[in-house]
Design a protein around this motif. Structure first.
Motif: not given
Length: 315
Positions: A35, A93, A97, A147, A237, A241
């Protein structure tokens, strides 16, 4: 002698604990390092219209904001959620995102529609505009930092609470220093070029002039990479997820992407790893673009059409 023996035993335990924390910190930092590319690419675009003497102070302000994001907001929330409400982490998250995808798609929309902000001369940036710029950069950093910290947390989930806390604090400082150290080097590279161009050496002059000429193009490329990174990270993300590694609510898309990534990795020989990663990144960017475009349409296009309809009805 018994006291000294106990002290020696405690020292050995402490040393072993420090070694374990150090090793876990290294693993967590390495896992979150992917990241860093996105964070490093996104940040310099905020500094394109800033006077040279204000670049490093602004980078410093953003870096302080990044540390504050990680230690004051993200770290306590991540530890508490992982301890008591682990099912809520993927939802948080995904909200982040979606915001990143929206930011990337909005930049593309502004470019296509011609509504992009006019470039402001470096000497015209007011303290209010500078404050707004720093706030925008820190806000974007919040999502990327979240993240980073959650990835690091996942890597050390088996450690004790205090070990996790120590590791994540170290990761926060290490990642922030790396990211904003690189950002500072990028934005000051043209000044380095000017200094080199003033030297007597022919090689130094040529190198300095080359750096000065190259930096506007480099910053333009970084701006594009930063926009793509927002879409890529935001989409990734959302994919992860929603899929097998997250809540498992909609496992299909991520499983499909991951399966094809493995097929490419195993079937493309020496380039398999790179091509598989590129495929995963492309799919993530497409997801980010689609989701971001939907949010842009809801927030920009639909209100504009409604306003236009009301105005035409009034006439």
């Amino acid at each position: 002698m018994g006291l000294l023996d106990d002290i020696a035993a405690l020292a050995k335990l402490a040393a072993a604990s420090i070694d374990d924390v150090g090793a876990a910190t290294g693993r967590a930092t390495a896992k979150a390092a992917g990241v860093v590319v996105d964070d490093t690419a996104v940040t310099p675009q905020y500094l394109r219209s800033i006077a040279a003497q204000r670049e490093l102070p602004i980078v410093k302000k953003i870096a302080i904001g990044s540390i504050r994001n990680k230690l004051v907001f993200i770290l306590p929330a991540a530890l508490l959620l992982s301890q008591f409400l682990p099912w809520l982490l993927p939802i948080v998250l995904m909200i982040g995102g979606t915001y990143l995808a929206y930011e990337g798609a909005e930049k593309i929309w502004h470019k296509i529609s011609g509504h992009s902000e006019e470039t402001v001369l470096a000497t015209e940036v007011s303290p209010e505009a500078e404050k707004k710029l720093v706030a925008g950069a820190v806000r974007t950093d919040l999502i990327l930092s979240a993240e980073i910290m959650v990835i690091a947390l996942d890597e050390v989930a088996d450690e004790s609470f205090w070990s996790r806390l120590t590791i994540l604090v170290v990761v926060a400082f290490v990642i922030t220093i790396i990211v904003y150290g690189i950002v500072a080097a990028i934005v000051k590279m043209d000044d380095v070029g000017l200094r080199l161009a003033e030297r007597d050496s022919g090689f130094s002059k040529s190198l300095g002039r080359g750096l000065v000429k190259a930096m506007p193009r480099v910053l333009a490329v970084i701006s594009v990479v930063g926009t793509v990174a927002m879409l890529w990270v935001g989409g990734h993300i959302l994919l992860v997820n929603l899929g097998a590694d997250g809540t498992g609510w909609i496992p299909g898309p991520y499983e499909w992407v991951h399966h094809l990534e493995v097929v490419i990795h195993d079937g493309a020989g020496a380039l398999g790893g790179t091509l598989g990663w590129l495929f995963n990144t492309f799919c993530s960017a497409v997801v980010g673009l689609v989701v971001g475009a939907v949010v842009v349409a809801v927030l920009h296009l639909l209100p504009s059409r409604k306003k236009a309809t009301e105005e035409s009805a009034a006439h």
